[in-house]
Design a protein around this motif. Structure first.
Motif, PDB file in Angstrom:
ATOM      1  N   LEU A  23      -3.601  -5.386   5.098  1.00 54.33           N
ATOM      2  CA  LEU A  23      -3.329  -4.074   4.529  1.00 54.33           C
ATOM      3  C   LEU A  23      -3.612  -2.943   5.507  1.00 54.33           C
ATOM      4  O   LEU A  23      -2.998  -1.872   5.422  1.00 54.33           O
ATOM      5  N   ALA A  24      -4.547  -3.168   6.420  1.00 54.18           N
ATOM      6  CA  ALA A  24      -4.986  -2.099   7.322  1.00 54.18           C
ATOM      7  C   ALA A  24      -3.850  -1.427   8.098  1.00 54.18           C
ATOM      8  O   ALA A  24      -3.866  -0.203   8.263  1.00 54.18           O
ATOM      9  N   PRO A  25      -2.835  -2.155   8.600  1.00 55.91           N
ATOM     10  CA  PRO A  25      -1.766  -1.473   9.346  1.00 55.91           C
ATOM     11  C   PRO A  25      -1.044  -0.388   8.555  1.00 55.91           C
ATOM     12  O   PRO A  25      -0.388   0.469   9.154  1.00 55.91           O
ATOM     13  N   ALA A  26      -1.166  -0.404   7.223  1.00 56.86           N
ATOM     14  CA  ALA A  26      -0.539   0.662   6.428  1.00 56.86           C
ATOM     15  C   ALA A  26      -1.091   2.028   6.806  1.00 56.86           C
ATOM     16  O   ALA A  26      -0.399   3.044   6.671  1.00 56.86           O
ATOM     17  N   LEU A  27      -2.330   2.073   7.291  1.00 57.57           N
ATOM     18  CA  LEU A  27      -2.961   3.351   7.639  1.00 57.57           C
ATOM     19  C   LEU A  27      -2.422   3.931   8.932  1.00 57.57           C
ATOM     20  O   LEU A  27      -2.671   5.096   9.240  1.00 57.57           O
TER      21      LEU A  27
ATOM     22  N   LEU B 106      -2.090  -1.589 -10.372  1.00 56.79           N
ATOM     23  CA  LEU B 106      -2.206  -0.596 -11.435  1.00 56.79           C
ATOM     24  C   LEU B 106      -3.649  -0.111 -11.559  1.00 56.79           C
ATOM     25  O   LEU B 106      -3.902   1.105 -11.692  1.00 56.79           O
ATOM     26  N   GLY B 107      -4.600  -1.041 -11.507  1.00 59.36           N
ATOM     27  CA  GLY B 107      -6.010  -0.661 -11.608  1.00 59.36           C
ATOM     28  C   GLY B 107      -6.440   0.253 -10.480  1.00 59.36           C
ATOM     29  O   GLY B 107      -7.168   1.242 -10.689  1.00 59.36           O
ATOM     30  N   VAL B 108      -6.000  -0.046  -9.254  1.00 63.96           N
ATOM     31  CA  VAL B 108      -6.344   0.808  -8.112  1.00 63.96           C
ATOM     32  C   VAL B 108      -5.699   2.185  -8.266  1.00 63.96           C
ATOM     33  O   VAL B 108      -6.310   3.217  -7.963  1.00 63.96           O
ATOM     34  N   HIS B 109      -4.469   2.219  -8.756  1.00 60.54           N
ATOM     35  CA  HIS B 109      -3.784   3.496  -8.990  1.00 60.54           C
ATOM     36  C   HIS B 109      -4.557   4.365  -9.981  1.00 60.54           C
ATOM     37  O   HIS B 109      -4.717   5.587  -9.780  1.00 60.54           O
ATOM     38  N   LEU B 110      -5.063   3.755 -11.035  1.00 67.94           N
ATOM     39  CA  LEU B 110      -5.807   4.507 -12.047  1.00 67.94           C
ATOM     40  C   LEU B 110      -7.128   5.026 -11.507  1.00 67.94           C
ATOM     41  O   LEU B 110      -7.704   5.976 -12.063  1.00 67.94           O
ATOM     42  N   GLY B 111      -7.636   4.414 -10.429  1.00 64.69           N
ATOM     43  CA  GLY B 111      -8.881   4.876  -9.822  1.00 64.69           C
ATOM     44  C   GLY B 111      -8.747   6.173  -9.058  1.00 64.69           C
ATOM     45  O   GLY B 111      -9.765   6.777  -8.660  1.00 64.69           O
TER      46      GLY B 111
ATOM     47  N   ALA C 166       0.829  -1.208   0.000  1.00 64.62           N
ATOM     48  CA  ALA C 166       0.000   0.000   0.000  1.00 64.62           C
ATOM     49  C   ALA C 166       0.862   1.257   0.000  1.00 64.62           C
ATOM     50  O   ALA C 166       0.572   2.232  -0.697  1.00 64.62           O
ATOM     51  N   TRP C 167       1.951   1.237   0.779  1.00 65.96           N
ATOM     52  CA  TRP C 167       2.840   2.402   0.810  1.00 65.96           C
ATOM     53  C   TRP C 167       3.498   2.627  -0.547  1.00 65.96           C
ATOM     54  O   TRP C 167       3.650   3.766  -0.995  1.00 65.96           O
ATOM     55  N   SER C 168       3.886   1.553  -1.189  1.00 66.16           N
ATOM     56  CA  SER C 168       4.499   1.677  -2.510  1.00 66.16           C
ATOM     57  C   SER C 168       3.516   2.273  -3.508  1.00 66.16           C
ATOM     58  O   SER C 168       3.894   3.090  -4.359  1.00 66.16           O
TER      59      SER C 168
ATOM     60  N   VAL D  32      -7.214   5.900   2.354  1.00 66.46           N
ATOM     61  CA  VAL D  32      -8.112   5.018   3.109  1.00 66.46           C
ATOM     62  C   VAL D  32      -8.874   4.110   2.151  1.00 66.46           C
ATOM     63  O   VAL D  32      -9.005   2.904   2.376  1.00 66.46           O
ATOM     64  N   ALA D  33      -9.377   4.675   1.078  1.00 66.70           N
ATOM     65  CA  ALA D  33     -10.165   3.891   0.118  1.00 66.70           C
ATOM     66  C   ALA D  33      -9.322   2.839  -0.584  1.00 66.70           C
ATOM     67  O   ALA D  33      -9.842   1.820  -1.047  1.00 66.70           O
ATOM     68  N   ARG D  34      -8.010   3.071  -0.667  1.00 69.97           N
ATOM     69  CA  ARG D  34      -7.169   2.099  -1.355  1.00 69.97           C
ATOM     70  C   ARG D  34      -7.118   0.756  -0.632  1.00 69.97           C
ATOM     71  O   ARG D  34      -6.877  -0.276  -1.265  1.00 69.97           O
ATOM     72  N   ILE D  35      -7.363   0.764   0.670  1.00 71.72           N
ATOM     73  CA  ILE D  35      -7.296  -0.502   1.411  1.00 71.72           C
ATOM     74  C   ILE D  35      -8.389  -1.464   0.953  1.00 71.72           C
ATOM     75  O   ILE D  35      -8.091  -2.576   0.501  1.00 71.72           O
ATOM     76  N   PRO D  36      -9.686  -1.088   1.023  1.00 72.19           N
ATOM     77  CA  PRO D  36     -10.704  -2.026   0.497  1.00 72.19           C
ATOM     78  C   PRO D  36     -10.595  -2.222  -1.009  1.00 72.19           C
ATOM     79  O   PRO D  36     -10.924  -3.302  -1.521  1.00 72.19           O
ATOM     80  N   ALA D  37     -10.124  -1.190  -1.724  1.00 70.65           N
ATOM     81  CA  ALA D  37      -9.985  -1.354  -3.177  1.00 70.65           C
ATOM     82  C   ALA D  37      -8.908  -2.383  -3.505  1.00 70.65           C
ATOM     83  O   ALA D  37      -9.096  -3.238  -4.381  1.00 70.65           O
ATOM     84  N   LEU D  38      -7.776  -2.314  -2.810  1.00 73.93           N
ATOM     85  CA  LEU D  38      -6.719  -3.302  -3.035  1.00 73.93           C
ATOM     86  C   LEU D  38      -7.167  -4.695  -2.636  1.00 73.93           C
ATOM     87  O   LEU D  38      -6.890  -5.684  -3.334  1.00 73.93           O
ATOM     88  N   ALA D  39      -7.852  -4.821  -1.489  1.00 70.77           N
ATOM     89  CA  ALA D  39      -8.338  -6.130  -1.052  1.00 70.77           C
ATOM     90  C   ALA D  39      -9.271  -6.732  -2.096  1.00 70.77           C
ATOM     91  O   ALA D  39      -9.201  -7.933  -2.408  1.00 70.77           O
TER      92      ALA D  39
END
Length: 511
Positions: free
Chosen positions: A186-190, A116-121, A50-52, A126-133
């Motif tokens: 992924l959550a600990p990234a927050l 890549l798909g999440v990045h384009l979104g 997630a950080w990357s 915060v939203a990236r966590i459920p999106a990545l999952a």
């Protein structure tokens, strides 16, 4: 503050340093898989993905966030595949780097496309966590069927350390459990930003506790019940892979299985189970060796054994199958199942007309796939769902939905290809999840291990350790009436994915 500094330092890495760090973190995370099951290795390393992605300024960097971490994950998680090639190093040793790193890169591509798909979104942190999952779980589902599929080591398999948590598989299957695991990991990234501690605690601590409590309750409500008048004997002869198909040892290997089978207590056994290709003769056509095998059949019972099958001489087109056969005491074949899901490069060569590669199993002819899944009627036993080798890793491909529900899963395999490695432990974990998903007990016979009998909620009631030689006598547990997953299949994980994706949409502006 410490996590903020850690994220800052990680995001300051560029180029090959970041890629190498992600690769090493993914490799370290694979320690959370069976048999090591060091779960903190996943939770400590996965936030880096997630950080990357947070730091990615180009599409290439966004793709690399998932690709490099998962390349390390697969390289360590699937290293044991290379051991199959070393059974004949002269012919196949050159393929080892491709088997480890090439296959890992191919599988990791699915996850690179996810990041890549999440990045384009253009979502907030915060939203990236459920999106990545959501995206990672979809990637797992895709790799279960694209190019014949290899759903080995889905993320939910890290919970093989906790039978109560695995019970969620009866509701959402392995895909649902993987989705929740991605959210937790992924959550600990927050935590690297202020104001997210409660949400992180709810996902990383509260969710696994909730799953454990619900699973513990389910286990307490499903005590073991046994099928009356059935006693299984599973034979694990531990035949070395290099000796399995030698012409001068084939009959000795058959006699070895017979001798083990007829050991103390044979008179009380009702069913004998031998592993995949335990018999290296064509039993359906070879009456002499079928009669020899029949001496291992208990009175009034059956011998269930793996054996190759071939079309009779002169019959066209020519076929050879990897089969499971039920042999009676009068040396008749009572039932046959032909393996459906064949191993690429192991049992057939994809694009054979283009690729100058031989399959690594014995003989030069590709195996043919049988029809399936099927419900196999067996005299004196509940009907079975037969699975040969790695067919056990495919969710929803266990039970024939258009046939009567079976009473148990019969899995025969030969993990002798992979020696004393993590592969057989991971294979057993996948088999256990199929029992939980379907609510069916399972008898598993493996040439070198791990043989086991598993009840319909995943309790292992008997096993033979990897590399051991011996027999396992055990009862056959009764099945459950069904599970939510067995009734609805992937509808439930699909709903969970929609909810996770919707959560990402609602949180899209939060940082």
């Amino acid at each position: 503050m410490m996590l903020e500094n850690l994220k800052r330092r990680f995001c300051a890495l560029t180029g090959w340093r970041r890629r190498l760090t992600l690769l090493l973190l993914g490799a370290l995370a694979a320690l959370s898989l069976p048999p090591t099951l060091i779960l903190p290795a996943l939770f400590l390393t996965f936030p880096a993905v997630a950080w990357s992605l947070d730091a990615a300024t180009t599409r290439r960097a966004a793709f690399g966030a998932g690709f490099w971490w998962f390349t390390g994950w697969f390289a360590v998680g699937l290293y044991w595949i290379s051991l199959a090639l070393l059974t004949d190093p002269v012919r196949f040793g050159w393929m080892v780097p491709f088997a480890i790193f090439g296959l890992s890169a191919v599988l990791a591509t699915f996850f690179g496309l996810a990041t890549l798909g999440v990045h384009l979104g253009r979502l907030g942190r915060v939203a990236r966590i459920p999106a990545l999952a959501t995206a990672f779980t979809l990637s797992e589902w895709l790799r279960s069927w694209v190019m014949s599929g290899l759903p080995w080591n889905p993320m939910g398999s890290v919970w093989d350390i906790s039978l109560p948590v695995l019970q969620f598989g009866a509701f959402g299957g392995i895909w649902g459990l993987s989705l929740l695991t991605y959210l937790m990991a992924l959550a600990p990234a927050l935590l690297a930003a202020p104001g997210n501690r409660r949400a992180v605690a709810a996902l990383t601590l509260g969710l696994p506790v909730l799953l454990w409590a619900g699973g513990t309750l389910r286990l307490s409500q499903n005590p073991q019940a046994l099928v009356p008048d059935v006693k299984l004997r599973i034979v694990q002869a531990a035949v070395a892979q290099g000796n399995k198909w030698r012409d001068d040892l084939r009959e000795a290997n058959l006699l070895d299985h017979i001798t083990l089978t007829r050991g103390p207590g044979f008179e009380s056994v009702t069913t004998v189970i031998w592993p995949e290709t335990a018999v290296s003769y064509f039993l359906d056509l070879d009456r002499l060796h079928r009669q020899m095998a029949a001496t291992a059949v208990p009175p009034g019972g059956l011998l269930l054994t793996g054996a190759p099958r071939i079309t009779p001489k002169g019959v066209e087109p020519f076929h050879i199958w990897n089969s499971l056969m039920a042999v009676t005491g009068s040396s008749e074949i009572a039932a046959i199942y032909d393996k459906v899901h064949l191993v690429p490069f192991g049992e057939y060569v994809p694009l054979r007309g283009i690729l100058p590669i031989a399959k690594i199993t014995h003989g030069g002819t590709d195996f043919s796939a049988g029809p399936g899944p099927v419900t196999l009627d067996l005299p004196g036993l509940p009907a079975a769902a037969p699975l040969i080798c790695y067919e056990a890793i495919f969710p929803t491909a266990v039970v024939a939905r258009d046939q009567p529900r079976p009473g148990w899963i019969l899995n025969v395999t030969n993990d002798g290809w992979f020696g004393i490695s993590s592969g057989p432990h991971q294979h057993l974990a996948a088999s256990r999840m199929r029992s939980i998903e379907e609510g069916l007990p399972q008898a598993r016979a493996a040439n070198t291990g791990i043989s086991a009998v598993i009840d319909p909620v995943g309790r292992v009631i008997g096993r033979l350790a990897l590399g051991d030689r011996g027999i396992l006598d055990a009862p056959l547990p009764q099945p459950l009436a069904g599970t939510i997953y067995s009734r609805f299949g992937n509808i439930i994980p699909a709903i969970l994915l929609l909810l996770s994706g919707f959560a990402a949409f609602l949180l899209r502006r939060l940082n």
